[in-house]
Design a protein around this motif. Sequence first.
Motif, short mmCIF file in Angstrom:
data_model
loop_
_atom_site.label_atom_id
_atom_site.label_comp_id
_atom_site.label_asym_id
_atom_site.label_seq_id
_atom_site.Cartn_x
_atom_site.Cartn_y
_atom_site.Cartn_z
N ARG A 220 -50.87 45.38 -15.45
CA ARG A 220 -52.22 45.27 -16.03
C ARG A 220 -52.66 46.59 -16.64
O ARG A 220 -53.22 46.64 -17.74
N SER A 221 -52.38 47.70 -15.94
CA SER A 221 -52.78 49.02 -16.45
C SER A 221 -52.06 49.37 -17.74
O SER A 221 -52.65 49.93 -18.66
N ALA A 222 -50.76 49.06 -17.80
CA ALA A 222 -49.98 49.39 -19.00
C ALA A 222 -50.47 48.58 -20.21
O ALA A 222 -50.58 49.12 -21.31
N LEU A 223 -50.74 47.30 -20.00
CA LEU A 223 -51.22 46.47 -21.11
C LEU A 223 -52.60 46.93 -21.57
O LEU A 223 -52.88 46.97 -22.77
N LEU A 224 -53.46 47.32 -20.63
CA LEU A 224 -54.78 47.84 -20.99
C LEU A 224 -54.68 49.19 -21.68
O LEU A 224 -55.44 49.49 -22.60
N ALA A 225 -53.74 50.04 -21.22
CA ALA A 225 -53.58 51.36 -21.83
C ALA A 225 -53.21 51.24 -23.30
O ALA A 225 -53.68 52.03 -24.14
N ALA A 226 -52.40 50.24 -23.64
CA ALA A 226 -52.02 50.05 -25.04
C ALA A 226 -53.24 49.69 -25.88
O ALA A 226 -53.34 50.07 -27.05
N ARG B 295 -47.08 29.96 -13.83
CA ARG B 295 -48.15 29.22 -14.52
C ARG B 295 -49.10 28.72 -13.43
O ARG B 295 -48.83 27.72 -12.78
N TYR B 296 -50.19 29.44 -13.28
CA TYR B 296 -51.05 29.21 -12.13
C TYR B 296 -52.40 28.63 -12.53
O TYR B 296 -52.82 28.71 -13.68
N ARG B 297 -53.11 28.10 -11.54
CA ARG B 297 -54.47 27.61 -11.77
C ARG B 297 -55.45 28.77 -11.87
O ARG B 297 -56.49 28.64 -12.52
N GLN B 298 -55.15 29.87 -11.19
CA GLN B 298 -55.85 31.13 -11.45
C GLN B 298 -54.84 32.06 -12.08
O GLN B 298 -53.94 32.54 -11.41
N LEU B 299 -54.96 32.28 -13.38
CA LEU B 299 -54.01 33.11 -14.11
C LEU B 299 -54.68 34.43 -14.49
O LEU B 299 -55.89 34.49 -14.68
N GLN B 300 -53.88 35.46 -14.56
CA GLN B 300 -54.39 36.79 -14.85
C GLN B 300 -53.98 37.20 -16.26
O GLN B 300 -52.80 37.08 -16.62
N GLN B 301 -54.93 37.68 -17.04
CA GLN B 301 -54.65 38.07 -18.42
C GLN B 301 -55.27 39.42 -18.77
O GLN B 301 -56.27 39.83 -18.17
N VAL B 302 -54.66 40.06 -19.75
CA VAL B 302 -55.28 41.17 -20.48
C VAL B 302 -55.44 40.69 -21.91
O VAL B 302 -54.52 40.12 -22.49
N ALA C 84 -54.39 43.90 -42.14
CA ALA C 84 -53.99 45.10 -41.41
C ALA C 84 -54.47 45.04 -39.96
O ALA C 84 -53.82 45.55 -39.04
N LEU C 85 -55.64 44.43 -39.74
CA LEU C 85 -56.17 44.27 -38.39
C LEU C 85 -55.33 43.27 -37.61
O LEU C 85 -55.07 43.46 -36.41
N ASP C 86 -54.89 42.20 -38.27
CA ASP C 86 -53.99 41.24 -37.62
C ASP C 86 -52.74 41.96 -37.11
O ASP C 86 -52.31 41.77 -35.97
N ALA C 87 -52.17 42.78 -37.99
CA ALA C 87 -50.95 43.50 -37.62
C ALA C 87 -51.21 44.48 -36.48
O ALA C 87 -50.38 44.64 -35.58
N GLU C 88 -52.38 45.13 -36.49
CA GLU C 88 -52.71 46.05 -35.40
C GLU C 88 -52.75 45.33 -34.06
O GLU C 88 -52.18 45.80 -33.06
N VAL C 89 -53.45 44.20 -34.02
CA VAL C 89 -53.58 43.44 -32.78
C VAL C 89 -52.20 43.05 -32.24
O VAL C 89 -51.90 43.21 -31.06
N ILE C 90 -51.34 42.56 -33.12
CA ILE C 90 -49.99 42.16 -32.71
C ILE C 90 -49.21 43.38 -32.22
O ILE C 90 -48.51 43.33 -31.19
N ALA C 91 -49.33 44.51 -32.93
CA ALA C 91 -48.60 45.72 -32.56
C ALA C 91 -49.07 46.27 -31.22
O ALA C 91 -48.28 46.84 -30.45
N VAL C 92 -50.36 46.13 -30.91
CA VAL C 92 -50.88 46.58 -29.62
C VAL C 92 -50.21 45.80 -28.49
O VAL C 92 -49.80 46.38 -27.47
N ALA C 93 -50.09 44.49 -28.64
CA ALA C 93 -49.42 43.68 -27.62
C ALA C 93 -47.96 44.08 -27.49
O ALA C 93 -47.44 44.25 -26.37
N ASP C 94 -47.29 44.23 -28.63
CA ASP C 94 -45.89 44.63 -28.62
C ASP C 94 -45.72 45.98 -27.91
O ASP C 94 -44.81 46.16 -27.09
N ARG C 95 -46.62 46.92 -28.20
CA ARG C 95 -46.58 48.24 -27.58
C ARG C 95 -46.76 48.14 -26.06
O ARG C 95 -46.08 48.80 -25.28
N GLY C 96 -47.69 47.28 -25.63
CA GLY C 96 -47.92 47.11 -24.20
C GLY C 96 -46.69 46.62 -23.47
O GLY C 96 -46.32 47.16 -22.41
N TYR C 97 -46.04 45.61 -24.03
CA TYR C 97 -44.82 45.09 -23.40
C TYR C 97 -43.72 46.14 -23.36
O TYR C 97 -43.06 46.33 -22.32
N ARG C 98 -43.52 46.83 -24.46
CA ARG C 98 -42.42 47.80 -24.51
C ARG C 98 -42.69 49.02 -23.62
O ARG C 98 -41.75 49.64 -23.11
#
Length: 426
Positions: free
Chosen positions: A33-39, A129-136, A147-161
């Motif tokens: 969760r911290s890594a995904l939020l940090a991105a 796949r839970y009834r209480q699921l956790q998301q960032v 360009a904003l679409d690409a930024e949003v996608i890149a942020v997620a990609d950065r978080g995973y990597r």
Amino acid sequence: MSGGTFQAPKGVPDYIPVPPGERGSSADFLAVRSALLAATAEAGYGYIELPIFEDTALFARGVGESTDVVSKEMYTFADRGDRSVTLRPEGTAGVVRAVLQHGLDRGRLPVKVAYAGPFFRYERPQDGRYRQLQQVGVEAIGVDDPALDAEVIAVADRGYRSLGLDGFRLELTSLGDATCRPQYRELLQDFLLRLELDDETRRRAEINPLRVLDDKRPHMKEMTADAPLMLDHLSPEAKTHFEKVLGYLDALGVPYTINPRMVRGLDYYTKTCFEFVHDGLGAQSGIGGGGRYDGLVEQLGGRDGLSGIGFGLGVDRTLLALAAEGKTAPSAPRVVAFGVPLGDAARDALVPLLGRLRAAGVPSDMAYGGRGMKGAMKAADRSGAEYALVLGDSELEAGTVTVKDLASGQQRSVPLDAVVDELAGG
């Protein structure tokens, strides 16, 4: 209850303080969760904390009456004032509500916010796949810019990597705009209503034909194999928008695969739509996704023309993806120093020493309950600490403490008044 004790509700996981790498480790959960939020913070997204429940009408209007989320999966109940409220099944509608309620849409655009927490959907529980699921999640509201679409996608990609994940792939498509969607809807509806559909699927085809393409049943996949695709019927504006998104992703070095049959489970998506999938998770391969929503802000009472784009990344699913790759989320040790007092006098000296260590930023714990040397050292090992601080009568007399490196087994004698500076790095 089972065997006289209470159990967590079905489909609701616990994350507990077991060692990293073990199933259900809260250290792994926090690290993901911290890594995904940090991105998200790296790209300038400010944090927003949302209510756990909202007015039911917010989700019915925002998510879509025809979706499975609204029609089958929401936890809805009447509160003591007989108002219908719903545990939040997703984050976007709540964020848009908050942005409009607090007037953020009248300031600098886009409004860029990130959030994290539990979401609730009543569906058949499966692994990850839970009834209480956790998301960032993030939402960028107020601007329609590829360009904003690409930024949003890149942020997620950065978080995973940043977590060391590399076995996932990004799939994306365009769901068109208000110019081309009505014509495509009619074209797809004509195709679907000529098929031999069961009553429920036929009703879905009449209400929201695009959702039929998301039907996972093998016979429906076969029946819709030749269905017209949105990508082949984009307006010139939507086509240009999508091509620019792809160009920006190329410039950012974000790899992707175009999936023209992609359908997200929420009705508000338009134009850019994407999903991150990991084949190591089997049939339930999605680990996160999102898209653009051109009409949602106006639909929820905002000004016309305020578009938005966002994503929701599954923390539970990401943990499973890491496990599938044999990896553990990088996390700081829960405890650095673990006190081992040998006697009452040693315990009396260790209590204030641990207080000073914690004040200096060194996570610390100690053996409680008057354990002997063997039991206290076992507790130190189980804690995951880097060092054991062994203090007995001889150390007290010398004004020292034995600092044992629990990884190498090496130990040294350190003056009591120097321990804090040494373990705090100086």
